[in-house]
Design a protein around this motif. Structure first.
Motif, PDB file in Angstrom:
ATOM      1  N   PRO A 130     -13.590   1.632   2.571  1.00  0.00           N
ATOM      2  CA  PRO A 130     -14.266   2.924   2.404  1.00  0.00           C
ATOM      3  C   PRO A 130     -15.675   2.720   1.864  1.00  0.00           C
ATOM      4  CG  PRO A 130     -12.644   2.592   0.671  1.00  0.00           C
ATOM      5  CD  PRO A 130     -12.506   1.439   1.623  1.00  0.00           C
ATOM      6  N   ALA A 131     -16.525   3.715   2.043  1.00  0.00           N
ATOM      7  CA  ALA A 131     -17.870   3.672   1.475  1.00  0.00           C
ATOM      8  C   ALA A 131     -17.756   3.397  -0.023  1.00  0.00           C
ATOM      9  CB  ALA A 131     -18.583   5.000   1.714  1.00  0.00           C
ATOM     10  N   THR A 132     -18.769   2.774  -0.581  1.00  0.00           N
ATOM     11  CA  THR A 132     -18.709   2.383  -1.997  1.00  0.00           C
ATOM     12  C   THR A 132     -18.784   3.571  -2.941  1.00  0.00           C
ATOM     13  OG1 THR A 132     -21.087   1.968  -1.981  1.00  0.00           O
ATOM     14  CG2 THR A 132     -19.629   0.082  -1.593  1.00  0.00           C
ATOM     15  N   SER A 133     -19.421   4.655  -2.498  1.00  0.00           N
ATOM     16  CA  SER A 133     -19.499   5.852  -3.341  1.00  0.00           C
ATOM     17  C   SER A 133     -19.770   7.066  -2.464  1.00  0.00           C
ATOM     18  CB  SER A 133     -20.614   5.713  -4.377  1.00  0.00           C
ATOM     19  OG  SER A 133     -21.888   5.784  -3.748  1.00  0.00           O
ATOM     20  N   TRP A 150       0.820  -1.204   0.000  1.00  0.00           N
ATOM     21  CA  TRP A 150       0.000   0.000   0.000  1.00  0.00           C
ATOM     22  C   TRP A 150       0.856   1.257   0.000  1.00  0.00           C
ATOM     23  CZ3 TRP A 150      -0.762   4.311   3.106  1.00  0.00           C
ATOM     24  CH2 TRP A 150      -1.891   5.063   2.805  1.00  0.00           C
ATOM     25  N   THR A 151       0.488   2.197  -0.836  1.00  0.00           N
ATOM     26  CA  THR A 151       1.099   3.522  -0.812  1.00  0.00           C
ATOM     27  C   THR A 151      -0.009   4.540  -0.996  1.00  0.00           C
ATOM     28  OG1 THR A 151       1.537   3.486  -3.187  1.00  0.00           O
ATOM     29  CG2 THR A 151       3.339   2.799  -1.745  1.00  0.00           C
ATOM     30  N   GLU A 152       0.150   5.655  -0.365  1.00  0.00           N
ATOM     31  CA  GLU A 152      -0.840   6.722  -0.505  1.00  0.00           C
ATOM     32  C   GLU A 152      -0.642   7.424  -1.836  1.00  0.00           C
ATOM     33  OE1 GLU A 152      -2.722  10.469   1.985  1.00  0.00           O
ATOM     34  OE2 GLU A 152      -0.862   9.560   2.683  1.00  0.00           O
ATOM     35  N   ALA A 153      -1.747   7.676  -2.528  1.00  0.00           N
ATOM     36  CA  ALA A 153      -1.710   8.395  -3.791  1.00  0.00           C
ATOM     37  C   ALA A 153      -1.358   9.858  -3.523  1.00  0.00           C
ATOM     38  CB  ALA A 153      -3.070   8.302  -4.486  1.00  0.00           C
ATOM     39  N   GLU A 154      -1.000  10.552  -4.580  1.00  0.00           N
ATOM     40  CA  GLU A 154      -0.736  11.976  -4.442  1.00  0.00           C
ATOM     41  C   GLU A 154      -2.017  12.653  -3.939  1.00  0.00           C
ATOM     42  OE1 GLU A 154       0.503  15.797  -7.174  1.00  0.00           O
ATOM     43  OE2 GLU A 154       1.134  13.787  -7.799  1.00  0.00           O
ATOM     44  N   ASP A 187     -18.729  19.114   4.542  1.00  0.00           N
ATOM     45  CA  ASP A 187     -19.348  19.600   3.309  1.00  0.00           C
ATOM     46  C   ASP A 187     -19.374  18.428   2.337  1.00  0.00           C
ATOM     47  OD1 ASP A 187     -20.087  20.715   0.883  1.00  0.00           O
ATOM     48  OD2 ASP A 187     -18.657  22.363   0.994  1.00  0.00           O
ATOM     49  N   PRO A 188     -20.570  17.969   1.931  1.00  0.00           N
ATOM     50  CA  PRO A 188     -20.638  16.798   1.054  1.00  0.00           C
ATOM     51  C   PRO A 188     -19.918  16.995  -0.276  1.00  0.00           C
ATOM     52  CG  PRO A 188     -22.795  17.836   1.246  1.00  0.00           C
ATOM     53  CD  PRO A 188     -21.892  18.514   2.230  1.00  0.00           C
ATOM     54  N   ALA A 189     -19.839  18.240  -0.757  1.00  0.00           N
ATOM     55  CA  ALA A 189     -19.154  18.496  -2.027  1.00  0.00           C
ATOM     56  C   ALA A 189     -17.644  18.312  -1.909  1.00  0.00           C
ATOM     57  CB  ALA A 189     -19.480  19.904  -2.528  1.00  0.00           C
ATOM     58  N   SER A 190     -17.130  18.287  -0.678  1.00  0.00           N
ATOM     59  CA  SER A 190     -15.679  18.141  -0.480  1.00  0.00           C
ATOM     60  C   SER A 190     -15.239  16.686  -0.359  1.00  0.00           C
ATOM     61  CB  SER A 190     -15.246  18.891   0.786  1.00  0.00           C
ATOM     62  OG  SER A 190     -15.663  18.200   1.955  1.00  0.00           O
ATOM     63  N   ILE A 191     -16.176  15.758  -0.277  1.00  0.00           N
ATOM     64  CA  ILE A 191     -15.837  14.350  -0.045  1.00  0.00           C
ATOM     65  C   ILE A 191     -15.343  13.704  -1.340  1.00  0.00           C
ATOM     66  CG2 ILE A 191     -16.706  12.083   0.663  1.00  0.00           C
ATOM     67  CD1 ILE A 191     -18.861  13.603   2.296  1.00  0.00           C
ATOM     68  N   HIS A 192     -14.231  12.995  -1.225  1.00  0.00           N
ATOM     69  CA  HIS A 192     -13.679  12.240  -2.361  1.00  0.00           C
ATOM     70  C   HIS A 192     -13.198  10.886  -1.832  1.00  0.00           C
ATOM     71  CE1 HIS A 192     -11.508  11.254  -6.007  1.00  0.00           C
ATOM     72  NE2 HIS A 192     -10.457  10.984  -5.261  1.00  0.00           N
ATOM     73  N   ILE A 193     -13.576   9.824  -2.525  1.00  0.00           N
ATOM     74  CA  ILE A 193     -13.119   8.481  -2.166  1.00  0.00           C
ATOM     75  C   ILE A 193     -12.157   8.037  -3.255  1.00  0.00           C
ATOM     76  CG2 ILE A 193     -13.779   6.101  -1.673  1.00  0.00           C
ATOM     77  CD1 ILE A 193     -16.587   7.224  -0.954  1.00  0.00           C
ATOM     78  N   SER A 194     -10.914   7.875  -2.901  1.00  0.00           N
ATOM     79  CA  SER A 194      -9.885   7.530  -3.871  1.00  0.00           C
ATOM     80  C   SER A 194      -9.899   6.034  -4.180  1.00  0.00           C
ATOM     81  CB  SER A 194      -8.504   7.924  -3.339  1.00  0.00           C
ATOM     82  OG  SER A 194      -7.493   7.420  -4.169  1.00  0.00           O
ATOM     83  N   SER A 195     -10.067   5.708  -5.441  1.00  0.00           N
ATOM     84  CA  SER A 195     -10.006   4.294  -5.835  1.00  0.00           C
ATOM     85  C   SER A 195      -8.555   3.819  -5.857  1.00  0.00           C
ATOM     86  CB  SER A 195     -10.654   4.092  -7.200  1.00  0.00           C
ATOM     87  OG  SER A 195      -9.982   4.862  -8.175  1.00  0.00           O
TER      88      SER A 195
END
Length: 170
Positions: free
Chosen positions: A150-153, A32-36, A64-72
């Motif tokens: 993580p959450a699926t979406s 595992w490595t963290e993405a940029e 803020d829901p618009a700020s949420i990002h789940i990195s694949s």
């Protein structure tokens, strides 16, 4: 019930693994490595979804829901969290949660002057450790994490945040 020994051992191992998954340090997965990390997103305090308040805290927390990002790429849930006091003072953090290890990281803090300040050398910290993060843990339990994933979406995460009884994060 009469269980066969192999089944009982398998069940014990399964239960042991599932209960310890949150206690694993980040270094346990050598692949595992963290993405940029993307730059902090814009946020709107008028659109915050509030998290369940802790009875021991004088602060309210919202995301803020618009700020949420789940990195694949690395499985990190990144978001902007706003902590507000009754007097109106605010602390705003750009953070990430690594559900697989039960850890969070603060990447940047928003200044009163209206710009982001990067945290020098941000590190993963346990949501359960000596200095736990109550808001990150509440966010994880409210839907950011499905156990160690993580959450699926973002859409399903936001739905859970808006109606916490509709889904089970744990």
């Amino acid at each position: 019930m009469n269980f066969k020994p192999a089944f009982a051992v398998s069940l014990a191992l399964l239960l042991g693994v599932s209960s310890s998954v949150w206690a694993q340090p980040a270094g346990d997965d050598p692949e595992w490595t963290e993405a940029e990390v993307p730059p902090p997103p814009a946020f709107d305090v008028g659109k915050l979804i509030l998290l369940d308040a802790s009875p021991n805290s004088s602060l309210t927390f919202g995301v803020d829901p618009a700020s949420i990002h789940i990195s694949s790429r690395d499985g990190i849930v990144r978001y902007v969290m706003v902590a507000s006091s009754a007097s109106g003072a605010r602390n705003v953090m750009y953070e990430g949660i690594r559900c697989a290890t039960g850890e969070f990281k603060t990447y940047a803090r928003y200044s009163p002057e209206g710009h982001w300040n990067a945290v020098s050398n941000p590190e993963w910290r346990s949501m359960y450790g000596n200095m736990p993060s109550k808001h990150a843990l509440r966010f994880a339990k409210a839907g950011a994490c499905d156990n160690a994933a993580p959450a699926t979406s973002v859409q399903s995460l936001v739905k859970r945040l808006k109606s916490p009884n509709s889904g089970t994060a744990y």
